[in-house]
Design an enzyme around this catalytic site. Structure first.
Site, PDB file in Angstrom:
ATOM      1  N   GLN A  16     -19.710  -6.020  -8.922  1.00  0.00           N
ATOM      2  CA  GLN A  16     -20.557  -7.081  -9.480  1.00  0.00           C
ATOM      3  C   GLN A  16     -20.463  -8.378  -8.666  1.00  0.00           C
ATOM      4  O   GLN A  16     -21.478  -8.933  -8.209  1.00  0.00           O
ATOM      5  CB  GLN A  16     -20.133  -7.383 -10.921  1.00  0.00           C
ATOM      6  CG  GLN A  16     -20.797  -8.647 -11.470  1.00  0.00           C
ATOM      7  CD  GLN A  16     -20.331  -9.034 -12.858  1.00  0.00           C
ATOM      8  OE1 GLN A  16     -21.069  -8.866 -13.816  1.00  0.00           O
ATOM      9  NE2 GLN A  16     -19.126  -9.570 -12.976  1.00  0.00           N
ATOM     10  N   SER A  86     -10.470  -2.521 -11.493  1.00  0.00           N
ATOM     11  CA  SER A  86     -10.641  -3.739 -12.294  1.00  0.00           C
ATOM     12  C   SER A  86     -10.853  -3.482 -13.779  1.00  0.00           C
ATOM     13  O   SER A  86     -11.046  -4.419 -14.541  1.00  0.00           O
ATOM     14  CB  SER A  86     -11.818  -4.546 -11.732  1.00  0.00           C
ATOM     15  OG  SER A  86     -13.022  -3.895 -12.055  1.00  0.00           O
ATOM     16  N   THR A 129      -7.050 -13.238 -12.466  1.00  0.00           N
ATOM     17  CA  THR A 129      -7.771 -12.957 -13.712  1.00  0.00           C
ATOM     18  C   THR A 129      -7.090 -13.529 -14.953  1.00  0.00           C
ATOM     19  O   THR A 129      -5.858 -13.639 -15.001  1.00  0.00           O
ATOM     20  CB  THR A 129      -7.914 -11.427 -13.904  1.00  0.00           C
ATOM     21  OG1 THR A 129      -8.351 -11.153 -15.245  1.00  0.00           O
ATOM     22  CG2 THR A 129      -6.595 -10.707 -13.719  1.00  0.00           C
ATOM     23  N   GLU A 131      -6.637 -11.927 -17.504  1.00  0.00           N
ATOM     24  CA  GLU A 131      -5.797 -10.873 -18.091  1.00  0.00           C
ATOM     25  C   GLU A 131      -4.322 -11.096 -17.756  1.00  0.00           C
ATOM     26  O   GLU A 131      -3.446 -10.507 -18.383  1.00  0.00           O
ATOM     27  CB  GLU A 131      -6.251  -9.486 -17.613  1.00  0.00           C
ATOM     28  CG  GLU A 131      -7.615  -9.053 -18.135  1.00  0.00           C
ATOM     29  CD  GLU A 131      -7.629  -8.703 -19.629  1.00  0.00           C
ATOM     30  OE1 GLU A 131      -6.587  -8.292 -20.157  1.00  0.00           O
ATOM     31  OE2 GLU A 131      -8.695  -8.873 -20.254  1.00  0.00           O
ATOM     32  N   TYR A 157      -3.269  -3.368 -15.222  1.00  0.00           N
ATOM     33  CA  TYR A 157      -4.190  -4.213 -14.445  1.00  0.00           C
ATOM     34  C   TYR A 157      -3.672  -5.647 -14.376  1.00  0.00           C
ATOM     35  O   TYR A 157      -3.571  -6.236 -13.297  1.00  0.00           O
ATOM     36  CB  TYR A 157      -5.580  -4.179 -15.098  1.00  0.00           C
ATOM     37  CG  TYR A 157      -6.566  -5.202 -14.551  1.00  0.00           C
ATOM     38  CD1 TYR A 157      -7.069  -5.097 -13.264  1.00  0.00           C
ATOM     39  CD2 TYR A 157      -6.994  -6.276 -15.350  1.00  0.00           C
ATOM     40  CE1 TYR A 157      -7.978  -6.043 -12.774  1.00  0.00           C
ATOM     41  CE2 TYR A 157      -7.895  -7.211 -14.872  1.00  0.00           C
ATOM     42  CZ  TYR A 157      -8.382  -7.090 -13.582  1.00  0.00           C
ATOM     43  OH  TYR A 157      -9.277  -8.027 -13.094  1.00  0.00           O
ATOM     44  N   LYS A 161      -2.390  -7.591 -11.058  1.00  0.00           N
ATOM     45  CA  LYS A 161      -3.065  -8.834 -10.638  1.00  0.00           C
ATOM     46  C   LYS A 161      -2.066  -9.984 -10.522  1.00  0.00           C
ATOM     47  O   LYS A 161      -2.217 -10.864  -9.683  1.00  0.00           O
ATOM     48  CB  LYS A 161      -4.166  -9.199 -11.643  1.00  0.00           C
ATOM     49  CG  LYS A 161      -5.472  -8.461 -11.412  1.00  0.00           C
ATOM     50  CD  LYS A 161      -6.221  -9.007 -10.201  1.00  0.00           C
ATOM     51  CE  LYS A 161      -7.550  -8.319  -9.999  1.00  0.00           C
ATOM     52  NZ  LYS A 161      -8.230  -8.732  -8.758  1.00  0.00           N
ATOM     53  N   ARG A 192     -23.156  -6.052 -13.820  1.00  0.00           N
ATOM     54  CA  ARG A 192     -21.886  -5.583 -14.366  1.00  0.00           C
ATOM     55  C   ARG A 192     -21.891  -4.053 -14.423  1.00  0.00           C
ATOM     56  O   ARG A 192     -22.909  -3.437 -14.803  1.00  0.00           O
ATOM     57  CB  ARG A 192     -21.719  -6.161 -15.775  1.00  0.00           C
ATOM     58  CG  ARG A 192     -20.367  -5.969 -16.414  1.00  0.00           C
ATOM     59  CD  ARG A 192     -19.245  -6.579 -15.610  1.00  0.00           C
ATOM     60  NE  ARG A 192     -18.173  -7.100 -16.425  1.00  0.00           N
ATOM     61  CZ  ARG A 192     -16.907  -7.160 -16.013  1.00  0.00           C
ATOM     62  NH1 ARG A 192     -16.561  -6.711 -14.815  1.00  0.00           N
ATOM     63  NH2 ARG A 192     -15.982  -7.687 -16.781  1.00  0.00           N
TER      64      ARG A 192
HETATM   65  P1  NAP Z   1     -15.926  -4.459  -9.873  1.00  0.00           P
HETATM   66  O1  NAP Z   1     -17.387  -4.518 -10.153  1.00  0.00           O
HETATM   67  O2  NAP Z   1     -15.099  -3.467 -10.647  1.00  0.00           O
HETATM   68  O3  NAP Z   1     -15.721  -4.178  -8.311  1.00  0.00           O
HETATM   69  C1  NAP Z   1     -14.499  -3.753  -7.788  1.00  0.00           C
HETATM   70  C2  NAP Z   1     -14.719  -3.461  -6.314  1.00  0.00           C
HETATM   71  O4  NAP Z   1     -13.471  -3.035  -5.733  1.00  0.00           O
HETATM   72  C3  NAP Z   1     -15.721  -2.338  -6.043  1.00  0.00           C
HETATM   73  O5  NAP Z   1     -16.564  -2.750  -5.000  1.00  0.00           O
HETATM   74  C4  NAP Z   1     -14.842  -1.174  -5.599  1.00  0.00           C
HETATM   75  O6  NAP Z   1     -15.468  -0.323  -4.678  1.00  0.00           O
HETATM   76  C5  NAP Z   1     -13.759  -1.946  -4.865  1.00  0.00           C
HETATM   77  N1  NAP Z   1     -12.575  -1.137  -4.638  1.00  0.00           N
HETATM   78  C6  NAP Z   1     -11.881  -0.403  -5.534  1.00  0.00           C
HETATM   79  N2  NAP Z   1     -10.853   0.218  -4.936  1.00  0.00           N
HETATM   80  C7  NAP Z   1     -10.888  -0.141  -3.617  1.00  0.00           C
HETATM   81  C8  NAP Z   1     -10.091   0.168  -2.482  1.00  0.00           C
HETATM   82  N3  NAP Z   1      -9.027   0.976  -2.575  1.00  0.00           N
HETATM   83  N4  NAP Z   1     -10.407  -0.383  -1.290  1.00  0.00           N
HETATM   84  C9  NAP Z   1     -11.496  -1.193  -1.173  1.00  0.00           C
HETATM   85  N5  NAP Z   1     -12.309  -1.517  -2.215  1.00  0.00           N
HETATM   86  C10 NAP Z   1     -11.993  -1.003  -3.421  1.00  0.00           C
HETATM   87  O7  NAP Z   1     -15.257  -5.888 -10.099  1.00  0.00           O
HETATM   88  P2  NAP Z   1     -15.976  -7.327 -10.228  1.00  0.00           P
HETATM   89  O8  NAP Z   1     -16.367  -7.515 -11.643  1.00  0.00           O
HETATM   90  O9  NAP Z   1     -16.964  -7.486  -9.150  1.00  0.00           O
HETATM   91  O10 NAP Z   1     -14.742  -8.304  -9.984  1.00  0.00           O
HETATM   92  C11 NAP Z   1     -14.398  -8.722  -8.671  1.00  0.00           C
HETATM   93  C12 NAP Z   1     -12.919  -9.049  -8.643  1.00  0.00           C
HETATM   94  O11 NAP Z   1     -12.639 -10.085  -9.591  1.00  0.00           O
HETATM   95  C13 NAP Z   1     -12.010  -7.883  -9.029  1.00  0.00           C
HETATM   96  O12 NAP Z   1     -10.834  -7.993  -8.269  1.00  0.00           O
HETATM   97  C14 NAP Z   1     -11.707  -8.140 -10.489  1.00  0.00           C
HETATM   98  O13 NAP Z   1     -10.478  -7.566 -10.877  1.00  0.00           O
HETATM   99  C15 NAP Z   1     -11.657  -9.647 -10.511  1.00  0.00           C
HETATM  100  N6  NAP Z   1     -12.006 -10.261 -11.780  1.00  0.00           N
HETATM  101  C16 NAP Z   1     -13.161  -9.904 -12.413  1.00  0.00           C
HETATM  102  C17 NAP Z   1     -13.482 -10.488 -13.617  1.00  0.00           C
HETATM  103  C18 NAP Z   1     -14.770 -10.136 -14.334  1.00  0.00           C
HETATM  104  O14 NAP Z   1     -14.902 -10.475 -15.515  1.00  0.00           O
HETATM  105  N7  NAP Z   1     -15.731  -9.506 -13.666  1.00  0.00           N
HETATM  106  C19 NAP Z   1     -12.642 -11.466 -14.175  1.00  0.00           C
HETATM  107  C20 NAP Z   1     -11.495 -11.840 -13.483  1.00  0.00           C
HETATM  108  C21 NAP Z   1     -11.185 -11.237 -12.279  1.00  0.00           C
HETATM  109  P3  NAP Z   1     -16.031   1.154  -5.058  1.00  0.00           P
HETATM  110  O15 NAP Z   1     -17.458   0.957  -5.394  1.00  0.00           O
HETATM  111  O16 NAP Z   1     -15.834   1.923  -3.803  1.00  0.00           O
HETATM  112  O17 NAP Z   1     -15.215   1.652  -6.219  1.00  0.00           O
END
Ligand code: NAP
Length: 358
Positions: A16, A86, A129, A131, A157, A161, A192
């Site tokens: 996302q 995540s 995060t 979390e 998680y 983090k 999302r």
């Molecule tokens: P997301 O949609 O779940 O995206 C996670 C990304 O990580 C995907 O592109 C996934 O790629 C990649 N990934 C997973 N394993 C990997 C690996 N071994 N090597 C390289 N890439 C890998 O998460 P998001 O919502 O965009 O969030 C972005 C970041 O912010 C994350 O770190 C999340 O934990 C953090 N965060 C998110 C929120 C929220 O509410 N969205 C809040 C706080 C923090 P694939 O497509 O290949 O699986």
């Protein structure tokens, strides 16, 4: 190439935030690289279609060599580390993998920059995060968690983090690297993943409205989260990276809503007042430890960076339901003129067209 053009490398480009940030940086004139993992990543096609300007590099945050190669190839001015396992529920079932990717992966990214000789030239953003706080009653200040609050993560998680957060701060302090930690509360939107509860709800509401499914399975509905819009939050992330010194910043809306509130708001968008007949409880979706309440206080980001969120809770739900209605109609060839199935007495759905993605 124009020597003044800035370059960014985004890990987690298929996710996302990767999508939102890539669009923002492209608008700002950056050259954007994205790290993509696996020899046949099914989401590669989506990135190539939706973000054609992104130059994809193969790599995995659990594979240090691939990271060094990606950093050397892209020579980024800014590296945004979004890669993670995540999903909190998934992390309970895959704790070792979560630590490898979400925790140790951060160390691999930091080391790749340092070993490539770019410690003084590449700014790094680490996606920390809310979390990490864990939502324990004793630890949450009345105004919500801020940069000084105590951590008490309640999932693999959150623990992974927290390791990533501290190793990032350690590299900032030990090597003088420009490493920013953004402690972001939940942020949602049209991009999302459908495995996350908000999007699962808005997609199901759209499908129920169109007669494509009857019910939605959910776990407990009482946990509260501080839900913002991802477009607002990636703008805040970029602002953190432009600040004159690396620091930690919380981004939040300062408002918490339960999953039940989200559900009721989403069903209201299709004219359904009583959502209960459409929701079933699935005990398999409960977690070994729940986080009751997460509320954030982003006063520091507002004062120091001038960041403000623009999209409120109701607008967020409207955008997501509108997007899912348009998306489901398109996927199933349903005309906007076709009357909805649920509720049967509503002929004109309150939400018709999807707003433009920022
Ligand atoms: P997301 O949609 O779940 O995206 C996670 C990304 O990580 C995907 O592109 C996934 O790629 C990649 N990934 C997973 N394993 C990997 C690996 N071994 N090597 C390289 N890439 C890998 O998460 P998001 O919502 O965009 O969030 C972005 C970041 O912010 C994350 O770190 C999340 O934990 C953090 N965060 C998110 C929120 C929220 O509410 N969205 C809040 C706080 C923090 P694939 O497509 O290949 O699986």
């Amino acid at each position: 190439m124009d020597g003044s053009r800035r370059t960014a490398l985004i890990t987690g480009i298929t996710g996302q935030d990767g999508g939102h940030l890539a669009s923002l940086l492209h608008e700002k004139g950056y050259r954007v690289f994205g790290l993509i993992r696996g020899q046949h990543n099914p989401r590669r096609d989506d990135v190539e279609r939706d973000l054609p300007f992104v130059e994809l590099l193969e790599g995995d945050v659990t594979d240090p060599t691939s990271l060094v190669r990606a950093v050397e190839t892209s020579s980024p001015d800014e590296l945004y580390n979004f890669a993670a396992i995540s999903h909190v529920g998934y992390s309970f079932n895959h704790p070792t993998l979560t630590m490898e990717v979400t925790g140790k992966g951060v160390l691999n990214v930091l080391e790749a920059v340092r070993l490539s000789g770019r410690a003084e030239r590449t700014k790094i953003y680490q996606a920390s995060t809310s979390e990490m706080f864990g939502g324990m009653d004793y630890s949450m200040p009345g105004s919500g968690y801020n940069e000084q609050s105590q951590f008490h993560p309640r999932s693999p998680y959150g623990v992974a983090k927290l390791y990533g957060h501290w190793i990032a701060k350690n590299y900032r302090e030990s090597y003088g690297m420009f490493v920013v930690c953004g402690v972001l509360f939940n942020h949602e939107g049209e991009r999302r993943g459908t495995e996350f509860v908000t999007r699962k709800i808005t997609r199901a509401v759209a499908r129920i409205h169109l007669g494509l499914q009857d019910t939605i399975n959910l776990g407990v509905l009482w946990p509260k989260r501080d839900w913002g819009y991802a477009g607002d939050y990636v703008r805040g992330i970029w602002m953190m990276m432009q600040h004159h010194e690396p620091d930690d910043f919380v981004l939040a809306t300062g408002e918490a809503h339960s999953i039940e509130d989200f559900l009721a708001t989403a069903f209201a968008k299709i004219g359904v007042g009583d959502w209960r007949p459409y929701v079933t409880f699935d005990p398999a979706l409960t977690r070994a430890a729940e986080v009751d309440n997460l509320l954030g206080d982003s006063s520091k980001a507002e004062q120091v960076l001038g960041w403000r969120r623009e999209v409120g809770f109701d607008d967020l739900v409207t955008r997501m339901v509108a997007h899912d209605l348009a998306d489901q109609r398109l996927r199933h060839g349903i005309s906007p003129l076709t009357p909805p199935v649920v509720p049967a007495d509503v002929t004109a759905p309150p939400v018709e067209t999807a707003p433009e993605l920022p």
